[in-house]
Design a protein around this motif. Structure first.
Motif, mmCIF file in Angstrom:
data_model
loop_
_atom_site.group_PDB
_atom_site.id
_atom_site.type_symbol
_atom_site.label_atom_id
_atom_site.label_comp_id
_atom_site.label_asym_id
_atom_site.label_seq_id
_atom_site.Cartn_x
_atom_site.Cartn_y
_atom_site.Cartn_z
ATOM 1 N N ARG A 246 10.559 -3.837 7.804
ATOM 2 C CA ARG A 246 10.781 -4.305 9.173
ATOM 3 C C ARG A 246 10.104 -5.648 9.440
ATOM 4 O O ARG A 246 10.193 -6.166 10.539
ATOM 5 C CB ARG A 246 10.287 -3.243 10.146
ATOM 6 C CG ARG A 246 11.150 -1.979 10.020
ATOM 7 C CD ARG A 246 10.666 -0.812 10.834
ATOM 8 N NE ARG A 246 10.375 -1.173 12.185
ATOM 9 C CZ ARG A 246 9.433 -0.597 12.928
ATOM 10 N NH1 ARG A 246 8.706 0.382 12.412
ATOM 11 N NH2 ARG A 246 9.205 -0.968 14.151
ATOM 12 N N GLY A 247 9.418 -6.181 8.439
ATOM 13 C CA GLY A 247 8.802 -7.484 8.576
ATOM 14 C C GLY A 247 7.474 -7.503 9.298
ATOM 15 O O GLY A 247 6.982 -8.576 9.660
ATOM 16 N N LEU A 248 6.861 -6.342 9.495
ATOM 17 C CA LEU A 248 5.581 -6.285 10.194
ATOM 18 C C LEU A 248 4.394 -6.547 9.278
ATOM 19 O O LEU A 248 3.323 -6.932 9.747
ATOM 20 C CB LEU A 248 5.415 -4.937 10.894
ATOM 21 C CG LEU A 248 6.438 -4.653 12.000
ATOM 22 C CD1 LEU A 248 6.290 -3.225 12.499
ATOM 23 C CD2 LEU A 248 6.262 -5.639 13.134
ATOM 24 N N VAL A 249 4.578 -6.297 7.987
ATOM 25 C CA VAL A 249 3.522 -6.535 7.009
ATOM 26 C C VAL A 249 4.120 -7.194 5.773
ATOM 27 O O VAL A 249 5.327 -7.143 5.555
ATOM 28 C CB VAL A 249 2.789 -5.230 6.607
ATOM 29 C CG1 VAL A 249 2.127 -4.572 7.801
ATOM 30 C CG2 VAL A 249 3.721 -4.264 5.909
ATOM 31 N N THR A 250 3.249 -7.825 4.996
ATOM 32 C CA THR A 250 3.654 -8.397 3.714
ATOM 33 C C THR A 250 2.745 -7.825 2.641
ATOM 34 O O THR A 250 1.575 -7.532 2.891
ATOM 35 C CB THR A 250 3.542 -9.933 3.713
ATOM 36 O OG1 THR A 250 2.184 -10.300 3.993
ATOM 37 C CG2 THR A 250 4.458 -10.554 4.744
ATOM 38 N N ALA A 251 3.294 -7.675 1.447
ATOM 39 C CA ALA A 251 2.514 -7.135 0.332
ATOM 40 C C ALA A 251 2.259 -8.239 -0.675
ATOM 41 O O ALA A 251 3.154 -9.013 -1.003
ATOM 42 C CB ALA A 251 3.259 -5.988 -0.327
ATOM 43 N N SER A 252 1.022 -8.314 -1.134
ATOM 44 C CA SER A 252 0.637 -9.243 -2.189
ATOM 45 C C SER A 252 0.126 -8.420 -3.360
ATOM 46 O O SER A 252 -0.970 -7.850 -3.276
ATOM 47 C CB SER A 252 -0.472 -10.178 -1.695
ATOM 48 O OG SER A 252 -0.026 -10.981 -0.644
ATOM 49 N N PRO A 253 0.927 -8.303 -4.417
ATOM 50 C CA PRO A 253 0.494 -7.483 -5.558
ATOM 51 C C PRO A 253 -0.907 -7.872 -6.046
ATOM 52 O O PRO A 253 -1.201 -9.047 -6.225
ATOM 53 C CB PRO A 253 1.563 -7.776 -6.616
ATOM 54 C CG PRO A 253 2.770 -8.158 -5.823
ATOM 55 C CD PRO A 253 2.229 -8.904 -4.637
ATOM 56 N N GLY A 254 -1.727 -6.880 -6.178
ATOM 57 C CA GLY A 254 -3.095 -7.107 -6.629
ATOM 58 C C GLY A 254 -4.065 -7.444 -5.499
ATOM 59 O O GLY A 254 -5.271 -7.444 -5.687
ATOM 60 N N TRP A 255 -3.546 -7.755 -4.325
ATOM 61 C CA TRP A 255 -4.392 -8.126 -3.183
ATOM 62 C C TRP A 255 -4.328 -7.119 -2.054
ATOM 63 O O TRP A 255 -5.303 -6.912 -1.347
ATOM 64 C CB TRP A 255 -4.006 -9.508 -2.650
ATOM 65 C CG TRP A 255 -4.361 -10.592 -3.612
ATOM 66 C CD1 TRP A 255 -3.543 -11.159 -4.545
ATOM 67 C CD2 TRP A 255 -5.622 -11.207 -3.766
ATOM 68 N NE1 TRP A 255 -4.229 -12.092 -5.259
ATOM 69 C CE2 TRP A 255 -5.521 -12.150 -4.802
ATOM 70 C CE3 TRP A 255 -6.845 -11.064 -3.133
ATOM 71 C CZ2 TRP A 255 -6.579 -12.939 -5.205
ATOM 72 C CZ3 TRP A 255 -7.916 -11.862 -3.544
ATOM 73 C CH2 TRP A 255 -7.766 -12.764 -4.571
ATOM 74 N N GLY A 256 -3.160 -6.548 -1.808
ATOM 75 C CA GLY A 256 -3.030 -5.576 -0.741
ATOM 76 C C GLY A 256 -1.867 -5.876 0.180
ATOM 77 O O GLY A 256 -1.032 -6.727 -0.091
ATOM 78 N N THR A 257 -1.885 -5.192 1.305
ATOM 79 C CA THR A 257 -0.838 -5.338 2.320
ATOM 80 C C THR A 257 -1.469 -5.905 3.577
ATOM 81 O O THR A 257 -2.501 -5.409 4.036
ATOM 82 C CB THR A 257 -0.175 -3.978 2.601
ATOM 83 O OG1 THR A 257 0.327 -3.452 1.377
ATOM 84 C CG2 THR A 257 0.958 -4.109 3.592
ATOM 85 N N PHE A 258 -0.842 -6.937 4.128
ATOM 86 C CA PHE A 258 -1.418 -7.673 5.245
ATOM 87 C C PHE A 258 -0.446 -7.736 6.410
ATOM 88 O O PHE A 258 0.766 -7.803 6.228
ATOM 89 C CB PHE A 258 -1.768 -9.099 4.803
ATOM 90 C CG PHE A 258 -2.788 -9.127 3.707
ATOM 91 C CD1 PHE A 258 -4.130 -9.219 4.004
ATOM 92 C CD2 PHE A 258 -2.412 -9.022 2.381
ATOM 93 C CE1 PHE A 258 -5.087 -9.215 3.004
ATOM 94 C CE2 PHE A 258 -3.350 -9.027 1.366
ATOM 95 C CZ PHE A 258 -4.700 -9.125 1.663
ATOM 96 N N VAL A 259 -0.999 -7.763 7.626
ATOM 97 C CA VAL A 259 -0.185 -7.872 8.831
ATOM 98 C C VAL A 259 0.457 -9.246 8.860
ATOM 99 O O VAL A 259 -0.213 -10.267 8.663
ATOM 100 C CB VAL A 259 -1.039 -7.650 10.091
ATOM 101 C CG1 VAL A 259 -0.191 -7.830 11.350
ATOM 102 C CG2 VAL A 259 -1.683 -6.268 10.069
#
Length: 59
Positions: free
Chosen positions: A45-58
């Motif tokens: 839904r575009g509320l968060v983004t995922a960065s492999p190895g870093w986590g999920t961010f708003v």
């Protein structure tokens, strides 16, 4: 959804890292798979983004 509400009310402000699936599963008393699915739904839904190895961010 509680996570969506926390994003909306600023509990998780823009750029902040969401807890991982295991901590979320403990907080909400669900399986880690279920918590991970909820986070995937937020991503779709575009509320968060995922960065492999870093986590999920708003977003």
């Amino acid at each position: 959804m509680v996570l969506e509400q926390r994003i909306a009310d600023g509990t998780y402000p823009k750029g902040s890292r969401l807890p991982g699936a295991v901590p979320l599963s403990h907080e909400f008393n669900v399986a880690p798979f279920t918590a991970a699915k909820a986070v995937r739904d937020l991503k779709e839904r575009g509320l968060v983004t995922a960065s492999p190895g870093w986590g999920t961010f708003v977003a």
